[in-house]
Design an enzyme around this catalytic site. Structure first.
Site, PDB file in Angstrom:
ATOM      1  N   GLY A  71      -3.498  21.344  -9.897  1.00  0.00           N
ATOM      2  CA  GLY A  71      -4.075  20.689  -8.737  1.00  0.00           C
ATOM      3  C   GLY A  71      -4.589  21.697  -7.725  1.00  0.00           C
ATOM      4  O   GLY A  71      -5.103  22.764  -8.073  1.00  0.00           O
ATOM      5  N   SER A  72      -4.405  21.395  -6.459  1.00  0.00           N
ATOM      6  CA  SER A  72      -5.005  22.206  -5.396  1.00  0.00           C
ATOM      7  C   SER A  72      -4.400  23.590  -5.267  1.00  0.00           C
ATOM      8  O   SER A  72      -4.959  24.440  -4.565  1.00  0.00           O
ATOM      9  CB  SER A  72      -4.888  21.470  -4.055  1.00  0.00           C
ATOM     10  OG  SER A  72      -5.699  20.314  -4.059  1.00  0.00           O
ATOM     11  N   THR A  73      -3.265  23.853  -5.907  1.00  0.00           N
ATOM     12  CA  THR A  73      -2.716  25.207  -5.836  1.00  0.00           C
ATOM     13  C   THR A  73      -3.602  26.217  -6.553  1.00  0.00           C
ATOM     14  O   THR A  73      -3.399  27.428  -6.399  1.00  0.00           O
ATOM     15  CB  THR A  73      -1.297  25.262  -6.448  1.00  0.00           C
ATOM     16  OG1 THR A  73      -1.340  24.802  -7.801  1.00  0.00           O
ATOM     17  CG2 THR A  73      -0.330  24.413  -5.642  1.00  0.00           C
ATOM     18  N   LYS A 112      -6.860  26.404  -5.977  1.00  0.00           N
ATOM     19  CA  LYS A 112      -8.039  26.656  -5.126  1.00  0.00           C
ATOM     20  C   LYS A 112      -8.122  28.100  -4.627  1.00  0.00           C
ATOM     21  O   LYS A 112      -9.227  28.647  -4.537  1.00  0.00           O
ATOM     22  CB  LYS A 112      -8.067  25.663  -3.967  1.00  0.00           C
ATOM     23  CG  LYS A 112      -8.429  24.250  -4.410  1.00  0.00           C
ATOM     24  CD  LYS A 112      -8.301  23.227  -3.294  1.00  0.00           C
ATOM     25  CE  LYS A 112      -8.625  21.822  -3.818  1.00  0.00           C
ATOM     26  NZ  LYS A 112      -8.363  20.758  -2.811  1.00  0.00           N
ATOM     27  N   GLU A 161      -2.467  15.803   1.254  1.00  0.00           N
ATOM     28  CA  GLU A 161      -3.073  16.637   0.211  1.00  0.00           C
ATOM     29  C   GLU A 161      -3.999  15.784  -0.634  1.00  0.00           C
ATOM     30  O   GLU A 161      -3.672  14.663  -1.011  1.00  0.00           O
ATOM     31  CB  GLU A 161      -1.975  17.237  -0.658  1.00  0.00           C
ATOM     32  CG  GLU A 161      -2.482  18.006  -1.843  1.00  0.00           C
ATOM     33  CD  GLU A 161      -3.147  19.315  -1.437  1.00  0.00           C
ATOM     34  OE1 GLU A 161      -3.962  19.800  -2.217  1.00  0.00           O
ATOM     35  OE2 GLU A 161      -2.853  19.824  -0.341  1.00  0.00           O
TER      36      GLU A 161
END
Length: 604
Positions: free
Chosen positions: A305-307, A309, A601
């Site tokens: 996921g967003s980790t 980015k 988030e």
């Protein structure tokens, strides 16, 4: 009577003597027979003592001479501070010669009572194995209890010294250490990885035993025993216990299915703590299930996921097309319909700088950046950070994750890879990527052995790594997604992540993986950690609100235990991600109002 029929006495005696063998002849016969017998005996003795001596010696030895193993203690496993994590304790196993025991079957009830088993079952066991000479009756008894059995003096009952593994920290370090089997051989975890080092080599001695099986005499030492060697891990038992406790509290509070946390020393790549739940007690394996014994941080994969980015942003900054503050990315409306797919944010963030994309965790912004990057550069950056490759930690069963080759990426796939879908990583891979950023772009191979770091290579430039740290520091600022991960008096750089879990036919609407990845202190990094909580059911499911607090409490305690000086004394976040022009990613005026609530988030 005729005179011709008359014989003298001498003539009559002479005829009697000639009727049989003489005494001399008889003597010769007797002596000859005795000679033959003597020769036969000498020949037989020569055959037994010279010609076939080895054969009969072996036959005799087989009945009275035995080679017995000399057990050795398995090496002790210590934490980095010398605290024991796994030790071997002496035990005794009881074995029997079934035929000899059955000859005294009236004593079997007393034997069964001493062993703590059923007498009928014991007798049946012995009867089934009566053709053998060696049968274990009970393994690894306490020495005092085993001696009580031997003191009964039952023919055919003997004892054998062994060792049993004991883990003082129990379930806290279970997944890292693993366990041994009843023969004291490593089965999982580091016990398996370093089994040859820890196990040593048993010795052997030759002894004479009587018919009761008792050792009468030690003849010689056949092979000298070689005790197992000790092992000092990189694990800090204090931080390990803290990580386990906080993870357990978080799972109970959120009623999640499972969770993992890994803490790394960014300068060496040493694993200071690794905890997983559910767990098990390695001292009592009987009640555990395979799922409890799995080291999820090493064997399970997840979509980050967003980790991911910050890794995307490493490619963007390295490309020369982006800086932390430019160009401006338009996320107006909070939706981007791309090739029939709705890439969306939870809020309309409007115009964002690259730093703002990290601060607000914009999926739209990340996807737009990804589509401007060269595919080869983006793929090579992800691969360089270890995605799709094993970390080479040496841990048994470590998963490599998955990342499709860049030339096969379709445009939509490339866009969603920008915000962490379409690839799989382990928790260890993810925390190692963040540790690489923290150490100025230098990647270390994670190690469970103190001082075991062997390889290090520059992945990104120190300048890009420094920019990423400052960009991620805004994630724990006011109005961002990770405010609950802050630590008093320390600067924190990090990234939240909330990802839908894959299911049959797509992604589950209400099942999430909640994560937080962070680095402390941000100004002079010492530690990196990742917290992943799987499928929280109660309360929030966002990574910043579920996993962020766990990171904060564990890192606060770890920094104190390691005596790391604060780098943020007297300064709190009086600024945030907003600036006067309305762009996200720069410092606002000092008198600007501070929104200190965490932002949701983004999830696709």
């Amino acid at each position: 009577m005729s005179w011709r029929n008359l014989n003298t006495p001498a003539q009559t005696a002479s005829r009697r003597r000639g009727a049989g063998p003489s005494a001399r002849r008889r003597m010769v016969v007797v002596v000859g027979l005795l000679g033959l017998v003597s020769a036969g005996l000498v020949a037989r003795a020569f055959d037994l003592q010279v010609v076939r001596k080895q054969f009969y010696q072996r036959q005799g030895d087989a009945r009275f001479l035995r080679e017995m193993p000399i057990p050795v203690s398995r090496g002790t496993i210590f934490d980095r501070n010398g605290e024991p994590l796994a030790v071997s304790t002496p035990m005794m196993s009881i074995w029997a010669n079934p035929a000899e025991v059955l000859d005294s079957d009236e004593r079997i009830p007393a034997l069964a009572q001493a062993l703590g088993v059923d007498a009928d079952g014991l007798k049946a066991q012995l009867a089934q194995r009566s053709d053998r000479e060696f049968v274990y009756l009970r393994r690894q008894m306490a020495p005092a209890a085993a001696q009580a059995v031997l003191d009964l003096g039952i023919p055919g009952i003997n004892g054998q010294r062994e060792f049993k593994r004991y883990y003082p920290s129990g379930e806290v370090t279970a997944h890292v250490l693993g366990f041994t089997n009843i023969d004291d051989r490593g089965q999982e975890g580091l016990e398996l990885a370093y089994d040859d080092w820890l196990a040593g080599k048993p010795g052997a001695k030759r002894v004479i035993r009587d018919r009761m099986g008792h050792v009468v005499e030690d003849i010689e030492q056949v092979r000298a025993p070689k005790p197992g060697q000790n092992l000092t891990l990189s694990i800090d038992r204090r931080i390990q216990f803290l990580a386990y406790s906080e993870l357990k509290n978080a799972l109970e509070k959120s009623q999640a299915d499972s969770g993992s946390i890994v803490v790394l020393d960014v300068k060496t790549g040493e694993v200071l703590a690794m905890a997983n739940l559910p767990t098990y007690n390695p001292n009592a394996l009987g009640g555990s299930k395979p799922g409890q014994r799995r080291n999820r941080a090493m064997t399970d994969v997840l979509e980050p996921g967003s980790t991911v980015k910050p890794i995307l942003m490493a490619a963007a900054l390295s490309s020369g097309k982006y800086t932390p503050t430019s160009p401006i990315i338009d996320t107006t409306g909070g939706h981007w319909y791309f090739q029939g797919h709705d890439i969306h944010d939870t809020h309309n963030y409007g115009l964002l700088t690259p730093t703002g994309v990290i601060t607000k965790s914009s999926n739209v912004g990340a996807a737009r950046i990804a589509m401007t990057l060269d595919t080869t550069l983006m793929y090579d950056t992800y691969r360089a950070f270890g995605f799709g490759n094993s970390t080479e930690s040496g841990f048994p069963g470590e998963a490599a994750g998955s990342l499709r080759i860049g030339r096969s990426w379709r445009p939509l796939e490339k866009a969603i890879l920008g915000y962490g879908y379409g690839l799989n990583v382990t928790v260890l891979q993810l925390v190692n990527a963040y540790a690489t950023i923290a150490d100025g772009g230098v990647m270390h191979s994670p190690s469970f052995i103190k001082g075991g770091d062997a390889t290090a290579k520059q992945i990104i430039s120190p300048e890009v790594a420094g920019q990423l740290l400052r960009m991620m520091e805004t994630v724990t600022g006011p109005g961002s997604t990770g405010t609950l991960a802050r630590i008093a008096n320390y600067s924190v750089a990090g990234k939240t992540g909330t990802a839908h879990k894959a299911s049959v036919g797509g992604y589950a609407k209400s099942n999430y993986t909640s994560a937080f990845a962070g680095i402390v202190p941000a100004s002079n990094p010492r530690l990196a950690a990742v917290v992943v909580i799987d499928n929280p059911q109660k309360g929030s499911y966002y990574g910043g609100t579920v996993s962020g607090p766990v990171f904060s409490r564990v890192m606060e305690g770890a920094l104190r235990l390691l005596d790391v000086p604060p780098d943020n004394i007297g300064r709190w976040y009086v600024g945030g991600p907003l600036q006067g022009t309305g762009l996200v990613g720069a410092q606002p005026p000092v008198d600007a109002p501070i929104d200190d609530a965490p932002v949701d988030e983004d999830t696709p």
